[in-house]
Design an enzyme around this catalytic site. Sequence first.
Site, PDB file in Angstrom:
ATOM      1  N   ARG A 278       0.686  -1.357  -0.011  1.00 28.01           N
ATOM      2  CA  ARG A 278      -0.155  -0.094   0.072  1.00 28.01           C
ATOM      3  C   ARG A 278       0.749   1.312   0.116  1.00 28.01           C
ATOM      4  NH1 ARG A 278      -3.814   2.359   4.300  1.00 28.01           N
ATOM      5  NH2 ARG A 278      -5.301   3.584   3.154  1.00 28.01           N
TER       6      ARG A 278
ATOM      7  N   HIS B  12       0.528   4.231  -2.725  1.00 35.42           N
ATOM      8  CA  HIS B  12       0.340   5.736  -2.347  1.00 35.42           C
ATOM      9  C   HIS B  12       1.534   6.812  -2.476  1.00 35.42           C
ATOM     10  CE1 HIS B  12      -3.057   5.303   0.847  1.00 35.42           C
ATOM     11  NE2 HIS B  12      -3.231   4.439  -0.014  1.00 35.42           N
TER      12      HIS B  12
ATOM     13  N   VAL C  85       1.003   9.920  -5.802  1.00 34.24           N
ATOM     14  CA  VAL C  85       1.241  11.083  -5.544  1.00 34.24           C
ATOM     15  C   VAL C  85       2.681  11.887  -5.870  1.00 34.24           C
ATOM     16  CG1 VAL C  85       1.239  12.786  -3.229  1.00 34.24           C
ATOM     17  CG2 VAL C  85      -0.542  10.944  -3.360  1.00 34.24           C
TER      18      VAL C  85
ATOM     19  N   SER D 237       8.625   9.953  -2.372  1.00 36.11           N
ATOM     20  CA  SER D 237       8.319  11.143  -1.538  1.00 36.11           C
ATOM     21  C   SER D 237       7.444  10.793  -0.320  1.00 36.11           C
ATOM     22  CB  SER D 237       7.632  12.061  -2.596  1.00 36.11           C
ATOM     23  OG  SER D 237       6.216  11.378  -3.210  1.00 36.11           O
TER      24      SER D 237
ATOM     25  N   ASN E 270      -2.923   9.358   4.504  1.00 35.90           N
ATOM     26  CA  ASN E 270      -1.513   8.314   4.892  1.00 35.90           C
ATOM     27  C   ASN E 270      -1.402   7.887   6.262  1.00 35.90           C
ATOM     28  OD1 ASN E 270      -0.995   8.082   2.404  1.00 35.90           O
ATOM     29  ND2 ASN E 270       0.407   9.807   2.240  1.00 35.90           N
TER      30      ASN E 270
ATOM     31  N   HIS F  36      -6.158  -6.150  -2.549  1.00 32.82           N
ATOM     32  CA  HIS F  36      -7.042  -6.204  -1.326  1.00 32.82           C
ATOM     33  C   HIS F  36      -7.173  -7.701  -1.170  1.00 32.82           C
ATOM     34  CE1 HIS F  36      -8.253  -2.004  -1.541  1.00 32.82           C
ATOM     35  NE2 HIS F  36      -7.072  -1.895  -1.208  1.00 32.82           N
ATOM     36  N   THR F  37      -6.388  -8.514  -1.761  1.00 31.46           N
ATOM     37  CA  THR F  37      -6.380 -10.031  -1.215  1.00 31.46           C
ATOM     38  C   THR F  37      -5.777 -10.343  -0.081  1.00 31.46           C
ATOM     39  OG1 THR F  37      -5.932 -12.221  -1.957  1.00 31.46           O
ATOM     40  CG2 THR F  37      -4.507 -10.634  -2.749  1.00 31.46           C
TER      41      THR F  37
ATOM     42  N   ASP G  93     -10.109  -9.898   2.720  1.00 31.59           N
ATOM     43  CA  ASP G  93     -10.257 -11.152   1.949  1.00 31.59           C
ATOM     44  C   ASP G  93     -10.459 -12.150   3.140  1.00 31.59           C
ATOM     45  OD1 ASP G  93     -10.004 -13.830   1.163  1.00 31.59           O
ATOM     46  OD2 ASP G  93      -8.442 -13.119  -0.048  1.00 31.59           O
TER      47      ASP G  93
END
Length: 346
Positions: free
Chosen positions: A77, A81, A85, A91, A111, A211-212, A264
Site C-alpha cells: 500500500r 500511495h 502522489v 516522496s 496516509n 486487497h487479497t 479477504d
Amino acid sequence: MSLTPTTTSSIFTTFLLLSLLLILRTPRCLANSAAAGRRKLSVDYYAKSCPQLDQLVASVTGMRFREAPVSGPATIRLFFHDCFVEGCDGSILISTRPGSKEMAERDAHDNKDLAEEAYDSIEQAKEVVESKCPGVVSCADILATAARDFIHLAGGPYYQVKKGRWDGKISKASRVYPNLPRANSTIDELVKLFASKGLSLNDLVVLSGAHTIGFTHCEHFLGRLYDYRGTNRPDPAIDSRLVKALRMSCPKFGGNSDIVAPFDVTTPFSFDNAYYGNLEAKLGLLATDQALALDPRTQPLVKDLAKDKQKFFQAFALAMDKMGSIGVKRGRKHGERRKDCSKHVL
Ligand code: HEM
C-alpha cells in the site's frame, strides 16, 4: 519497537468462511505518465553499480515477512500511495521537518493508516543496501523492489522490477487528498483518477486485487453496515452474514477505532484470486471493491479473474510494472539520491 499488531479477538460465526480475524493496530497532476516512465526504467539499471541489489532487499523483506507480517500488505500500500502522489519517487518516505510550515506526504490524513512497519522495512532495506552499495540505489527503487518481494512472499507472482527511479524533491501533504481514491469513491471517480496516472479500467480492477491481503479499519465500511444511504439498513450489496459478523466488532457508535478486519474474508493471508470470488459472493468490504463486481464495465473482468488465478497473477505483475512507472524522475533537476529515505538531500 514492537512490530506485530496485537490480536484482540476473533469473530466466530456459524459460517466458517466468514471468520474474521480482528486486529488492533497501533495507531500536481503528473507531468509524466506511466508509459513515459516505463521507457526510463530497466531491469539491469544497477547491474554494474549494485548487482546484488535484489538479494540485499530480499534479506530484509524475508526476515520482516516472518517477524512482522503486517509489513507485507502495508508496504504494498505504501508503494501505491507513493506512486499516485508525485509519482514513484519515495516522496512518501520523507518526514516533516521539525518547525516546517508544510507537512510532508507521510503526515497527510489519508496516509495516517499506513502502518509504521512498512516505513521500518524500507529503512532497514536501505541500511543494508547502503552498507554494500553506498550512495547508489534510490529509496524509490528499494520501495518498488520490497513491494514485489512481499507480494511474492504472500504467495503472489514474482516479476522483474524495472529500476532507475530517482528520489523526488517534493513531498507535500496537500498533494495527497486529490491524488488518492477513497473507500466510497464511485467507479467513475476511480476510472478518472487512474486514467490521470496513465492506468486503464482494467488496471483498476487488477490492482484492486492487492486487497487479497491486508486489513481495513471499520470506519471505511461502517456506512455499509447500518445506514446505507439514509435507509437505516445495510447496503443490499453485502452478504447479510458478513454484515452480522462485522457488526460484532464494528459497532455503529463508540467502537474502538483501531479495530481492523481482513479484506479477504476467505484467505486473508494468501495473495491469491479469492478476492474476486468474494466480490461475486457479496463479500467485499469497501464499497469500491464491491462496486467492481456490480458495474457492467468491470464485472466481466472480475468474473474472469475469479476463475483464473494465473490470469490474475500475469495481469497483476504487468499492472504493477505500469503503476511503478508513474511520474518517474531522472537526473538532478527533479531528483535526488537520498542516503536517509526520510530526509531530502540538502
Ligand atoms: C482502487 C481504489 C482503492 C481504494 C479506494 C483503496 C482503499 C483502501 C483502504 C480504505 C484501505 C484500508 C486502510 C486502513 O484502514 O488501514 C486500503 C488498504 C490496502 N490497500 Fe487499498 N485502495 C485502493 C487501491 C489499492 C491499490 C491499487 C493497491 C496496491 C496495488 C492497494 C493496496 C492496499 C493494501 C495492500 C492494503 C492493506 C494495507 C494493510 O493491511 O496495512 N489498494 N486500501
